[in-house]
Design a protein around this motif. Structure first.
Motif, PDB file in Angstrom:
ATOM      1  N   ASP A 102     -40.610  36.633  11.104  1.00 61.42           N
ATOM      2  CA  ASP A 102     -40.388  37.320   9.836  1.00 61.42           C
ATOM      3  C   ASP A 102     -41.160  36.769   8.637  1.00 61.42           C
ATOM      4  OD1 ASP A 102     -38.972  39.410  10.710  1.00 61.42           O
ATOM      5  OD2 ASP A 102     -37.002  38.717  10.054  1.00 61.42           O
ATOM      6  N   SER A 121     -43.765  40.930  10.788  1.00 64.67           N
ATOM      7  CA  SER A 121     -42.402  41.402  10.514  1.00 64.67           C
ATOM      8  C   SER A 121     -42.360  42.930  10.475  1.00 64.67           C
ATOM      9  CB  SER A 121     -41.948  40.811   9.175  1.00 64.67           C
ATOM     10  OG  SER A 121     -40.753  41.379   8.771  1.00 64.67           O
ATOM     11  N   THR A 122     -43.349  43.523   9.799  1.00 70.03           N
ATOM     12  CA  THR A 122     -43.382  44.985   9.660  1.00 70.03           C
ATOM     13  C   THR A 122     -43.571  45.659  11.008  1.00 70.03           C
ATOM     14  OG1 THR A 122     -44.314  44.732   7.475  1.00 70.03           O
ATOM     15  CG2 THR A 122     -44.532  46.903   8.494  1.00 70.03           C
ATOM     16  N   SER A 182     -43.039  44.465  13.931  1.00 70.39           N
ATOM     17  CA  SER A 182     -41.920  44.208  14.843  1.00 70.39           C
ATOM     18  C   SER A 182     -40.803  45.214  14.597  1.00 70.39           C
ATOM     19  CB  SER A 182     -41.373  42.790  14.637  1.00 70.39           C
ATOM     20  OG  SER A 182     -42.368  41.841  14.863  1.00 70.39           O
ATOM     21  N   ARG A 183     -40.507  45.463  13.326  1.00 69.07           N
ATOM     22  CA  ARG A 183     -39.444  46.422  13.000  1.00 69.07           C
ATOM     23  C   ARG A 183     -39.841  47.851  13.385  1.00 69.07           C
ATOM     24  NH1 ARG A 183     -38.241  42.145  11.040  1.00 69.07           N
ATOM     25  NH2 ARG A 183     -36.182  41.540  10.305  1.00 69.07           N
ATOM     26  N   VAL A 205     -39.348  48.080  17.097  1.00 67.35           N
ATOM     27  CA  VAL A 205     -37.935  48.236  17.452  1.00 67.35           C
ATOM     28  C   VAL A 205     -37.509  49.693  17.277  1.00 67.35           C
ATOM     29  CG1 VAL A 205     -35.578  47.665  16.716  1.00 67.35           C
ATOM     30  CG2 VAL A 205     -37.258  45.845  17.013  1.00 67.35           C
ATOM     31  N   GLU A 206     -37.906  50.271  16.136  1.00 66.19           N
ATOM     32  CA  GLU A 206     -37.557  51.687  15.888  1.00 66.19           C
ATOM     33  C   GLU A 206     -38.113  52.580  16.992  1.00 66.19           C
ATOM     34  OE1 GLU A 206     -38.852  52.984  12.029  1.00 66.19           O
ATOM     35  OE2 GLU A 206     -37.738  51.378  11.031  1.00 66.19           O
ATOM     36  N   GLU A 251     -31.327  41.944  19.041  1.00 62.43           N
ATOM     37  CA  GLU A 251     -32.106  41.773  17.802  1.00 62.43           C
ATOM     38  C   GLU A 251     -33.458  41.155  18.125  1.00 62.43           C
ATOM     39  OE1 GLU A 251     -29.908  39.090  15.328  1.00 62.43           O
ATOM     40  OE2 GLU A 251     -30.117  37.410  16.711  1.00 62.43           O
ATOM     41  N   ILE A 252     -34.320  41.147  17.099  1.00 62.73           N
ATOM     42  CA  ILE A 252     -35.640  40.548  17.277  1.00 62.73           C
ATOM     43  C   ILE A 252     -35.491  39.036  17.426  1.00 62.73           C
ATOM     44  CG2 ILE A 252     -37.884  40.170  16.167  1.00 62.73           C
ATOM     45  CD1 ILE A 252     -37.398  42.823  14.631  1.00 62.73           C
TER      46      ILE A 252
END
Lengths: 328, 329
Positions: free
Chosen positions: A171, A177-178, A180-181, A184-185, A198-199
């Protein structure tokens, strides 16, 4: 007493000689240059990362070829040092600043000093959205990175629906971080479950290979049937994840990374669990930033848009032989 | 006329002191913590945590830390500490990798890496023992410089492509056990034997107990401290080489994190002995606590951020316990 004084003086002279021998004088640009010399203070807190180092070294080399007086300030993710060094550089007087892979959240003292002195900041990979702190920030398209890597992982796993995927991120790095999120989405939209809920966060990029190796080894120990893929935000950690899967004797779990560093390309060529990475074309990004800075040096003209996203390319077994490692 | 301090006289403890439950808890608190952690994680994830495979994993994961922590133990036995053990391991591993990639044979590259690590130890030893710099300042300086050298050796990138036979050192599995476990056992046993049964080992403990008393007893304190740092450099280099082989790659910071963990392990181990002195057995208990906690928290699914907090709390507890014990003496 006299002997000690002579020793101290001797050590001082020797140190000065060593320092002058070790310094990159910058050739023609050394010694402060004339009044017409375009002076640039460049910085990166990520000089310990292969991509950070190679890009900033290339910037210094090319800047000096253009006759610029370039000074590079580096740290190992120590933004306090960077802010202090850059505030000193701004006080001494520079014409422009190059921010290499900065974390925009951590450079506000330097930004304030630059704005007060009316010095433009050109940035490479300074975030994931337009930022008024920079006259221009050229970066890569994080959406596309996530899309390509998740797509490759899904293809290797035979689809995302019902699959368990571990996501490994970091993160403190805005880009990782961006994406990775975003990953996930995309994974969840495709019907996959995030392993562990979670990550998984790596603490230090420098030791990420070993950290990821432990994450995956321990997770497989507890959930031998609970992992189909590992999506990793950068290659070094991905190499560790792939190693854990190989050591567990599994050939049904797949890994993707991002960056296309040499060790990752070698892993993809091995036909093991590491199936794909994404090459962010940093030389092209550097070309673009150099172009903006040359225009500014020649005419004082600033870029029209302050946020530029460049295309990225998926690297898998089909094209890995044609791709140059980004840390070469 | 110089005055010398007499060695502290410790009054013999009464039987009731020795046998009381509090004293036992005091004495065995660290070992008890390890047992409690094993029981806790065993209860939370019995199938995964207590399996043979996971015990093997834990041993493999702590093997390199055990080696580097035993290097730190030697220095802490003489009453100093070495902040550069992690970067020394990194530099030695990177040196071996760079030389092998340049075409050197594996044995030569390993010897060169061991020499590099030993040289770092020699520099630390000279700075601390002969130039009277504090160990903190001296090893902080070498930490910075050696860290820079590691960047120079690796050119800031990740070195890979060493001969496959080199990878056996870190990835081989004789008898089904990862080879680093065997190396860790050998190193720890050798360090323990040296500390326990050799003249230099006893001198190190004497210097750590009271340098002045040791000096008056005829111990060459400077040489003893110098040798302790030199040995620490050599042993750290062993850890670094094994790590590079384990990962099949070398970066400029790959073993740096081990320094803090090694210090923590030794501090934890110091609480095991009544004297509060650093010792290999105690260090291994400390290493075990760190390894079990990291593995157990990973298995339970606790984030790395909380793991770091827990590690810090354990260090605080160990140092507090150690300080309280030495105050009680």
């Amino acid at each position: 007493m006299r002997r000690r004084f002579a020793t101290v003086v001797g050590l001082g002279v020797a140190s000065a000689l060593v320092l002058s021998a070790c310094s990159d004088s910058g050739g023609d640009g050394g010694g402060g240059g004339g009044d017409d010399t375009f002076r640039v203070a460049a910085f990166t807190a990520g000089y310990g990362t292969p991509v950070g180092k190679s890009t900033l070294d290339a910037f210094v080399e090319r800047g000096e070829e253009l006759g610029w007086d370039v000074t590079l300030y580096t740290s190992d993710f120590d933004y306090d040092k960077i802010n202090t060094d850059m505030q000193s550089a701004i006080t001494q007087g520079v014409d422009a600043i190059l921010a290499g892979y900065p974390d925009p959240r951590q450079i506000q003292p330097m930004v304030a000093a630059a704005q007060e002195a009316d010095i433009p900041i050109f940035s490479i990979d300074g975030g994931v959205e337009p930022n008024e702190d920079f006259v221009v920030d050229v970066t890569t398209d994080q959406d596309q990175i996530a899309e390509l890597s998740v797509g490759a992982l899904g293809e290797a796993m035979g689809g995302l629906e019902g699959k368990d995927v571990m996501v490994i991120g970091h993160d403190p790095h805005v880009g990782i971080s961006t994406r990775s999120r975003l990953a996930v989405e995309m994974l969840e939209e495709g019907g996959a479950t995030i392993a562990g809920g979670e990550i998984r966060q790596v603490l230090a990029p420098g030791t990420s290979q070993e950290e990821a190796l432990k994450f995956v080894t321990d997770y497989l120990q507890a959930n031998p049937e609970g992992l189909d893929g590992v999506w990793v935000g950068w290659d070094h950690a991905a190499v560790g994840a792939a190693q854990a899967i190989e050591e567990a004797g599994r050939d049904d779990i797949f890994v993707t990374g991002v960056d296309a560093v040499g060790i990752a390309l070698a892993e993809i060529e091995k036909n093991g669990p590491f199936v794909a990475t994404v090459v962010q074309d940093w030389p092209a990004v550097l070309d673009e930033v150099m172009g903006y800075m040359e225009t500014f040096a020649d005419s004082g003209e600033l870029p029209e848009e302050n946020f530029v996203e460049t295309e990225v390319t998926l690297v898998d077994r089909n094209n890995v032989a044609d791709v140059e490692p980004t840390d070469a | 006329m110089a005055q010398t301090e007499a060695p502290p006289v410790v009054a013999p403890a009464t039987p009731s002191d020795r046998t009381s439950f509090t004293a036992l808890l005091w004495q065995g608190g660290t070992l008890l913590a390890l047992v409690v952690l094993v029981i806790l994680f065993g209860a939370l994830q019995p199938d995964a945590f207590l399996s043979f495979g996971n015990v093997r994993n834990i041993l493999a994961q702590i093997a390199i830390l055990a080696i580097i922590a035993s290097a730190q133990t030697v220095v802490m036995v003489v009453g100093d500490f070495d902040l550069s053990v992690g970067v020394t391991a990194t530099l030695a591993g990177a040196t071996a990798a760079a030389l092998m990639i340049d075409g050197w044979s594996i044995p030569l590259a390993i010897v060169a890496a061991l020499v590099v690590g030993t040289l770092v130890g020699v520099v630390n030893g000279i700075l601390v023992a002969y130039m009277n710099l504090s160990a903190f300042v001296a090893t902080l300086a070498t930490l910075t410089s050696v860290g820079g050298l590691a960047f120079i050796v690796t050119d800031g990138t990740t070195l890979f492509g060493m001969p496959e036979s080199f990878e056996v050192i870190g990835q081989g599995r004789p008898l089904g056990l990862p080879l680093p476990i065997f190396f860790a056992v050998i190193v720890c046993v050798v360090v323990w034997l040296v500390l326990k049964f050799t003249t230099i080992g006893r001198r190190w403990y004497a210097v750590g107990g009271s340098a002045e008393v040791a000096r008056l007893s005829g111990v060459n304190v400077r040489l003893a401290r110098f040798l302790a740092f030199t040995v620490a450099g050599f042993v750290s280099a062993i850890g670094g080489i094994i790590l590079v082989s384990r990962l099949a790659s070398a970066s400029a910071t790959s073993a740096n994190n081990y320094m803090l963990l090694a210090v923590a392990a030794v501090f934890l181990g110091m609480t095991v002995l009544r004297s509060g002195a650093a010792n290999v057995g105690g260090t291994l208990v400390g290493v075990g606590i760190i390894g079990v906690m990291s593995n157990g928290l990973n298995i339970v699914g606790v984030s790395a951020y909380f793991q770091q907090v827990f590690t810090g709390l354990i260090i605080i507890a160990a140092v507090t316990l150690s300080a309280l014990k030495s105050r009680s003496h």
